[in-house]
Design an enzyme around this catalytic site. Structure first.
Site, PDB file in Angstrom:
ATOM      1  CG  HIS A 158      13.485  -1.054  -1.561  1.00 31.15           C
ATOM      2  ND1 HIS A 158      12.905  -1.322  -0.420  1.00 31.15           N
ATOM      3  CD2 HIS A 158      14.722  -1.487  -1.462  1.00 31.15           C
ATOM      4  CE1 HIS A 158      13.845  -1.843   0.352  1.00 31.15           C
ATOM      5  NE2 HIS A 158      14.940  -2.085  -0.374  1.00 31.15           N
ATOM      6  CB  SER A 159      12.783  -5.084  -1.269  1.00 31.67           C
ATOM      7  OG  SER A 159      12.809  -6.383  -0.641  1.00 31.67           O
ATOM      8  CG  PHE A 160       6.650  -7.247  -1.624  1.00 33.02           C
ATOM      9  CD1 PHE A 160       6.604  -8.791  -2.121  1.00 33.02           C
ATOM     10  CD2 PHE A 160       5.719  -6.432  -1.793  1.00 33.02           C
ATOM     11  CE1 PHE A 160       5.109  -9.258  -2.195  1.00 33.02           C
ATOM     12  CE2 PHE A 160       4.138  -6.989  -1.798  1.00 33.02           C
ATOM     13  CZ  PHE A 160       4.055  -8.419  -2.302  1.00 33.02           C
TER      14      PHE A 160
END
Length: 309
Positions: free
Chosen positions: A101-103
């Site tokens: 997720h994301s980073f």
């Protein structure tokens, strides 16, 4: 599959903490959380996923219950990529799938290109495998400078961690994370804080500055070159109200995102799947049912890409 076990994996600077669900005999899936989050990011999603797999969600160094880096060492993108390799070695995994997720998607993306033979499937939750330097050329050196300055400043300050009440901690967290609902915010803080006599303190290392200060940005040419190394099949789940850019002020500019999706499609062809879901950047926590079925069918699909020797 609500039941999980806690893991502590030894690394030279201490340990990496993780949570595991499902049978150890199942195909392995490593889950990577977003910037300043922790393994609880997957608490609401994993119980909705197929019980045939073995899921491990790790806390990156300096996050959650993982050890902070040794004094003097900065937090850089490649260090987190190395952590994934260390976790795989500790778990004796030679080939596995990644959910980021994301980073966590950026770390998973880089890992999948650096160690292509180890990654079977890469699932990106409101994330792309790399950020482009297109909007950032002017800022790249400034980010490097600020990362170092921030680290030196924190080391020099010697100030004890701030102790705040549970309610103040949650309200402060929600103010800084507008996409996270109250229930999910409390879930992340449950693993992201420690109870002391007079309240709560944040667990995370204060040397960790802004996400852009520690990222590897790449050019369009490098982006294409890197993703050509991928052997994994890739699923990118984009939230309609999610983020398009690492810096929110650039978020209205969707051109870099369109370039990346177009390039993934052109290079990976049938190995790339793009799905858009209604929701915000934390849709996997706020409304996990919207992404669970897509992830399940992708994980369970049988076409495997043979590892190149």
């Amino acid at each position: 599959m609500g039941q999980f076990s806690e893991l502590k994996l030894a690394v030279p600077w201490g340990h990496i903490a993780a949570k595991a669900w499902g049978s150890q005999q199942g195909p392995p899936v490593l889950c990577l959380h977003g910037w300043l989050d922790n393994a609880n990011s997957f608490d609401r999603l994993i119980p909705l996923l197929s019980k045939d797999f073995h899921y491990v969600a790790m806390d990156f160094g300096g996050h959650g219950l993982s050890s902070h880096y040794s004094p003097g060492l900065p937090y850089y993108h490649q260090n987190f990529v190395s952590e994934v390799r260390r976790v795989a070695a500790a778990l004796k995994w030679s080939r596995f799938s990644l959910i980021g997720h994301s980073f966590g998607g950026l770390v998973g993306g880089m890992f999948s290109c650096v160690f292509p033979e180890m990654v079977d499937k890469l699932i990106l939750l409101d994330a792309t495998p790399f950020f482009l330097d297109t909007n950032e050329i002017e800022n790249l050196l400034t980010y490097k400078r600020r990362n170092t300055e921030h680290m030196l400043q924190v080391e020099a300050s010697k100030k004890p961690s701030k102790v705040v009440s549970q309610e103040a901690m949650l309200q402060g967290f929600l103010k800084n994370n507008s996409h996270v609902g109250e229930e999910c915010g409390a879930l992340l803080l449950q693993r992201g804080t420690t109870q002391v006599a007079t309240g709560l303190v944040l667990n995370r290392d204060r040397r960790i500055a802004k996400i852009e200060h520690c990222l590897d940005f790449v050019s369009k040419e490098l982006f294409e070159h890197y993703i050509r190394k991928l052997q994994a099949r890739v699923l990118l789940i984009k939230a309609t109200q999610g983020y398009h850019d690492v810096r929110r002020e650039n978020d209205a500019n969707t051109e870099p995102m369109l370039f990346k999706i177009g390039m993934l499609r052109a290079v990976l062809k049938e190995r790339f799947q793009f799905v858009e879901v209604t929701g915000n950047h934390y849709v996997h926590m706020n409304q996990p049912q919207l992404v669970a079925s897509v992830i399940n069918s992708f994980l369970q699909s049988k076409e495997r890409i043979p590892a190149q020797l």
